[in-house]
Design an enzyme around this catalytic site. Structure first.
Site, short mmCIF file in Angstrom:
data_model
loop_
_atom_site.label_atom_id
_atom_site.label_comp_id
_atom_site.label_asym_id
_atom_site.label_seq_id
_atom_site.Cartn_x
_atom_site.Cartn_y
_atom_site.Cartn_z
N TYR A 1 28.60 19.29 -1.30
CA TYR A 1 27.22 19.51 -1.75
C TYR A 1 27.17 19.54 -3.29
O TYR A 1 26.31 18.90 -3.89
CB TYR A 1 26.67 20.82 -1.17
N SER B 1 20.55 21.07 -8.76
CA SER B 1 20.87 22.43 -8.33
C SER B 1 21.83 23.04 -9.34
O SER B 1 22.57 22.31 -10.03
CB SER B 1 21.55 22.40 -6.97
P1 NDP Z 1 14.16 22.80 2.73
O1 NDP Z 1 15.18 22.67 3.80
O2 NDP Z 1 13.12 23.86 2.89
O3 NDP Z 1 13.45 21.41 2.45
C1 NDP Z 1 14.18 20.20 2.44
C2 NDP Z 1 13.18 19.06 2.46
O4 NDP Z 1 13.90 17.82 2.33
C3 NDP Z 1 12.40 19.00 3.75
O5 NDP Z 1 11.05 18.71 3.46
C4 NDP Z 1 13.05 17.86 4.52
O6 NDP Z 1 12.04 17.19 5.27
C5 NDP Z 1 13.51 16.95 3.38
N1 NDP Z 1 14.67 16.13 3.76
C6 NDP Z 1 15.94 16.55 3.98
N2 NDP Z 1 16.72 15.52 4.35
C7 NDP Z 1 15.92 14.43 4.38
C8 NDP Z 1 16.13 13.07 4.71
N3 NDP Z 1 17.34 12.62 5.07
N4 NDP Z 1 15.08 12.22 4.65
C9 NDP Z 1 13.87 12.65 4.28
N5 NDP Z 1 13.60 13.92 3.96
C10 NDP Z 1 14.61 14.81 4.02
O7 NDP Z 1 15.00 23.08 1.39
P2 NDP Z 1 14.55 23.23 -0.14
O8 NDP Z 1 13.10 23.13 -0.32
O9 NDP Z 1 15.26 24.40 -0.67
O10 NDP Z 1 15.28 21.93 -0.75
C11 NDP Z 1 14.61 20.97 -1.55
C12 NDP Z 1 15.60 20.47 -2.59
O11 NDP Z 1 15.99 21.54 -3.44
C13 NDP Z 1 16.89 19.89 -2.00
O12 NDP Z 1 17.24 18.73 -2.71
C14 NDP Z 1 17.91 21.00 -2.25
O13 NDP Z 1 19.21 20.50 -2.35
C15 NDP Z 1 17.40 21.54 -3.57
N6 NDP Z 1 17.83 22.88 -3.92
C16 NDP Z 1 17.60 23.95 -3.10
C17 NDP Z 1 18.01 25.21 -3.47
C18 NDP Z 1 17.84 26.41 -2.58
O14 NDP Z 1 18.53 27.45 -2.82
N7 NDP Z 1 16.95 26.39 -1.59
C19 NDP Z 1 18.65 25.45 -4.76
C20 NDP Z 1 18.85 24.26 -5.53
C21 NDP Z 1 18.44 23.04 -5.14
P3 NDP Z 1 12.19 16.68 6.79
O15 NDP Z 1 13.21 17.56 7.46
O16 NDP Z 1 10.82 16.76 7.35
O17 NDP Z 1 12.64 15.29 6.60
C1 8X3 Z 2 21.35 25.34 -3.52
C2 8X3 Z 2 21.85 26.51 -4.29
O1 8X3 Z 2 23.93 27.73 -5.01
O2 8X3 Z 2 23.50 27.55 -2.61
O3 8X3 Z 2 21.46 24.17 -4.24
O4 8X3 Z 2 24.26 25.67 -3.86
S1 8X3 Z 2 23.46 26.84 -3.92
#
Ligand code: NDP
Ligand code: 8X3
Length: 250
Positions: free
Chosen positions: A151, A138
């Site tokens: 985080y 991220s």
């Molecule tokens: P979502 O909440 O839409 O998706 C998160 C996914 O991770 C879900 O499919 C969830 O599946 C899975 N997950 C979370 N915790 C667990 C766990 N303990 N075990 C197994 N699966 C897990 O968020 P995003 O798609 O945005 O996030 C995906 C990645 O991108 C993350 O690592 C996040 O930190 C990163 N990210 C997101 C950003 C944003 O602004 N959205 C920016 C930068 C990075 P389920 O609940 O079915 O297990």
């Molecule tokens: C998710 C983006 O900027 O909210 O990783 O941390 S931020």
């Protein structure tokens, strides 16, 4: 021959969009997550295009991670691409007021979970002397912001692990790509704010946020690069975003 990708967090957001683009590109899929019904839905959507199998586990559960990936039939163990995407932020606030369960969820999921999945998959890639690992970090792993330190620390760890993996695995024909997105409109903020929809919506108001497909597109680009090319690190910000917490809203 078609490639096989294992994607964690394929039930939502970036992981689901990556599964969709990979399916369009003819890449067979091992879809992982905790929510079986969601995995079934994505599988039903994509299984007309490619072969799909699903694994239900919590990445924090070391035993389950190793057992589930270990239980794959031999042909599914021939994994070409691992997308370490599962993760979330839990809560937002100052360290002195932080909820230690939230800290555990972030460190255990975003850091240790990524390690457990990698530990299960790397030996399979080493055996065939080829592979590609894509770690979803991220902008928060590169720039710390107040009230998000745990985080940010978890994602800074992902940045370091990507480097460490690249140093150890390149010599074995395994590429490592670190992807650092900015503000992407997914279920991320809903999870961070524990289901508070108003608070989650505000995160993406007044500008055009990134969509999950924008990140999936970059992941597909990285895994499709020719063998002479390693896409080591990609940072993707929203068009109106100049830093982690600097977003130009209308
Ligand atoms: P979502 O909440 O839409 O998706 C998160 C996914 O991770 C879900 O499919 C969830 O599946 C899975 N997950 C979370 N915790 C667990 C766990 N303990 N075990 C197994 N699966 C897990 O968020 P995003 O798609 O945005 O996030 C995906 C990645 O991108 C993350 O690592 C996040 O930190 C990163 N990210 C997101 C950003 C944003 O602004 N959205 C920016 C930068 C990075 P389920 O609940 O079915 O297990
Ligand atoms: C998710 C983006 O900027 O909210 O990783 O941390 S931020």
């Amino acid at each position: 021959m078609s490639r096989i990708a294992l994607i964690t967090g394929a039930t939502s957001g970036i992981g689901k969009a990556t599964a969709q683009l990979f399916a369009d590109a003819g890449i067979d899929l091992i879809l992982c997550g905790r929510r079986q019904e969601r995995l079934d839905e994505v599988s039903a959507e994509l299984s007309g295009k490619v072969k799909v199998t699903t694994l239900v586990f919590d990445v924090r559960d070391k035993g389950a991670v190793l057992a589930m990936i270990g239980s794959l039939p031999d042909d599914w163990k021939n994994i070409d691409i691992l997308v370490n995407n599962a993760g979330n932020a839990h809560g937002m606030g100052a360290l002195d007021e932080g909820d230690t369960e939230d800290w555990d969820a972030m460190i255990d999921g975003n850091v240790k979970g990524l390690l457990y999945v990698s530990k299960a998959v790397i030996p399979l890639m080493l055996e065939k002397g080829a592979g590609h690992i894509v770690n979803i970090s991220s902008i928060a792993g590169k720039q710390t912001y107040a009230n998000g330190a745990v985080y940010c620390a978890s994602k800074a760890a992902v940045e370091v692990l990507s480097e460490g993996m690249r140093l150890e695995l390149t010599q074995h024909g395994i590429k490592v790509t670190n992807v650092a997105p900015g503000a992407v409109e997914t279920e991320f903020s809903l999870v961070r704010f524990k289901g508070d929809e108003d608070r989650a919506e505000k995160v993406y108001q007044g500008f055009d946020p990134l969509q999950a497909v924008d990140i999936a597109d970059a992941i597909l680009y990285a895994v499709n690069a020719p063998s002479r090319v390693t896409i080591a690190d990609i940072t993707i910000l929203a068009g109106a975003q100049s830093a982690a917490t600097t977003i130009h809203r209308k």
